[in-house]
Structure formats: structure tokens, C-alpha cells
Design a protein around this motif. Structure first.
Motif, mmCIF file in Angstrom:
data_model
loop_
_atom_site.group_PDB
_atom_site.id
_atom_site.type_symbol
_atom_site.label_atom_id
_atom_site.label_comp_id
_atom_site.label_asym_id
_atom_site.label_seq_id
_atom_site.Cartn_x
_atom_site.Cartn_y
_atom_site.Cartn_z
ATOM 1 N N TYR A 1 0.787 -1.196 -0.014
ATOM 2 C CA TYR A 1 -0.205 -0.078 0.093
ATOM 3 C C TYR A 1 0.807 1.122 -0.082
ATOM 4 N N GLY A 2 1.890 1.168 -0.023
ATOM 5 C CA GLY A 2 2.928 2.580 -0.006
ATOM 6 C C GLY A 2 2.720 3.417 -0.950
ATOM 7 N N GLY A 3 2.283 3.058 -2.123
ATOM 8 C CA GLY A 3 2.023 3.951 -3.225
ATOM 9 C C GLY A 3 0.618 4.813 -3.021
ATOM 10 N N LEU A 4 -0.026 4.169 -2.015
ATOM 11 C CA LEU A 4 -1.433 4.937 -1.765
ATOM 12 C C LEU A 4 -1.067 6.079 -0.643
ATOM 13 N N LEU A 5 -0.004 5.980 0.128
ATOM 14 C CA LEU A 5 0.395 7.141 1.062
ATOM 15 C C LEU A 5 0.747 8.273 0.268
ATOM 16 N N PRO A 6 0.671 9.513 0.976
ATOM 17 C CA PRO A 6 1.066 10.661 0.690
ATOM 18 C C PRO A 6 2.771 10.298 0.497
ATOM 19 N N GLU A 7 3.467 11.274 -0.455
ATOM 20 C CA GLU A 7 4.743 10.919 -0.850
ATOM 21 C C GLU A 7 5.573 11.382 0.050
ATOM 22 N N GLY B 1 -2.340 0.104 8.276
ATOM 23 C CA GLY B 1 -3.290 -0.901 8.921
ATOM 24 C C GLY B 1 -4.484 -0.839 8.481
ATOM 25 N N SER B 2 -5.037 0.559 8.367
ATOM 26 C CA SER B 2 -6.390 0.552 8.085
ATOM 27 C C SER B 2 -6.700 0.130 6.209
ATOM 28 N N TYR B 3 -5.842 0.508 5.477
ATOM 29 C CA TYR B 3 -5.807 0.158 4.165
ATOM 30 C C TYR B 3 -5.868 -1.584 4.223
ATOM 31 N N GLU B 4 -5.222 -2.499 5.139
ATOM 32 C CA GLU B 4 -4.955 -3.686 5.171
ATOM 33 C C GLU B 4 -6.681 -4.187 5.803
ATOM 34 N N GLU B 5 -6.874 -3.559 6.936
ATOM 35 C CA GLU B 5 -7.913 -3.808 7.462
ATOM 36 C C GLU B 5 -9.437 -3.762 6.503
ATOM 37 N N ASN B 6 -9.360 -2.779 5.756
ATOM 38 C CA ASN B 6 -10.568 -2.849 4.671
ATOM 39 C C ASN B 6 -10.398 -3.355 3.573
ATOM 40 N N LEU B 7 -9.103 -3.797 2.856
ATOM 41 C CA LEU B 7 -8.699 -4.186 1.571
ATOM 42 C C LEU B 7 -8.358 -5.727 1.665
ATOM 43 N N ARG B 8 -7.747 -5.982 2.846
ATOM 44 C CA ARG B 8 -7.149 -7.402 2.920
ATOM 45 C C ARG B 8 -6.276 -7.906 1.787
ATOM 46 N N LEU B 9 -5.564 -6.893 0.988
ATOM 47 C CA LEU B 9 -4.929 -7.476 -0.021
ATOM 48 C C LEU B 9 -3.577 -8.408 0.282
ATOM 49 N N ALA B 10 -2.833 -7.825 1.442
ATOM 50 C CA ALA B 10 -1.836 -8.647 1.697
ATOM 51 C C ALA B 10 -1.935 -9.980 2.379
ATOM 52 N N ALA C 1 1.326 7.209 9.214
ATOM 53 C CA ALA C 1 1.392 6.327 8.083
ATOM 54 C C ALA C 1 1.183 4.834 8.527
ATOM 55 N N GLU C 2 1.647 4.327 9.644
ATOM 56 C CA GLU C 2 1.425 3.046 10.108
ATOM 57 C C GLU C 2 -0.023 2.912 10.441
ATOM 58 N N ARG C 3 -0.691 3.768 10.949
ATOM 59 C CA ARG C 3 -2.242 3.628 11.109
ATOM 60 C C ARG C 3 -2.855 3.507 9.644
ATOM 61 N N GLN C 4 -2.448 4.297 8.857
ATOM 62 C CA GLN C 4 -2.883 4.250 7.524
ATOM 63 C C GLN C 4 -2.920 2.984 6.640
#
Length: 132
Positions: free
Chosen positions: A36-42, A84-93, A79-82
Motif C-alpha cells: 500500500y505504500g503507493g497510496l500514502l502521501p509521498e 493498517g486501515s488499508y489492510e483492514e479494509n482491503l485485505r490484499l496482503a 502512516a502506520e495507522r493508514q
């Protein structure tokens, strides 16, 4: 005497366990950063990469980025929280890990199947591998 030795062992165990937990967290954040790194602000992505991949301290990152140590820490925590939130919602990893494990199990089964079935299963697994 025994209580001193026991107490000392407990402290060493606690320190070792704490280090192990920190390593596991570092691995988890690094893994999520890959997904999800690419989804974070630069800026956050850059700071996380410096912290987790290049193993720089907060002070070193602050010096490189012109921020304060507290600012760097805040960026890391957000960023860690973000992530975690991406994974919680998308579960891609999690899904990626599951597919990889299932693929490996199917490969093991294919090795014990007839040659024709085995070749077909392995060809399909190779296609799945390309998608991963």
C-alpha cells in the motif's frame, strides 16, 4: 539467591521478547508498505522507507528531511495507522499470503498426481504465480 537469578532471567526474557515483537512489527509494516505504500502521501512513504527499509533513526530522518524528530515520529505513526486501515479494509496482503500458501499446497499435491494431471495443475499454478 534463586530469586535474583530468576528475576534476572525474567528481565532478559522480557527484553528478548520485546525485541522480537518489535522485529515482527517492522516486518509487518514493511510488508504492508510493499502493498500500500503507493497510496500514502509521498512524504509519508519516503519517511517510512527511510525508517523501515534503510533503518535510519528519527534524528537522521529529521536531518535529511528538514523536519523535527517529533514531526518524523508523527508521520511514521500516521502512516502506520493508514497502512493498517488499508489492510483492514482491503485485505490484499492477507489474500496474497493465502493464495501463495494454497498455491504451494496445490504444487505438493500435483507432485503426487498422475503426470498428465500434474502438468496441467502446474501450468495453472504458473499462471497464478504470474498474477502474484
Amino acid at each position: 539467591m534463586y530469586s535474583i537469578i530468576s528475576n534476572c532471567k525474567a528481565k532478559h526474557f522480557t527484553v528478548a521478547f520485546s525485541l522480537w515483537v518489535m522485529d515482527m512489527k517492522n516486518l509487518q509494516v514493511g510488508y504492508l508498505l510493499d502493498f500500500y505504500g503507493g497510496l500514502l502521501p509521498e512524504k509519508r512513504q519516503e519517511i517510512l522507507e527511510l525508517y523501515y527499509e534503510e533503518d535510519l533513526s528519527l534524528g537522521e530522518i529529521a536531518e535529511r528531511t528538514g523536519m523535527t524528530r517529533q514531526g518524523v515520529r508523527d508521520h511514521i505513526k500516521r502512516a502506520e495507522r493508514q497502512l493498517g486501515s488499508y489492510e483492514e479494509n482491503l485485505r490484499l496482503a492477507q489474500r496474497f499470503q493465502t493464495v501463495a500458501l494454497l498455491t504451494e499446497k496445490i504444487r505438493e499435491i500435483a507432485q503426487n498426481s498422475s503426470a498428465e494431471e500434474s502438468d496441467e495443475m502446474i501450468a495453472l499454478l504458473d499462471e497464478i504465480d504470474k498474477l502474484l
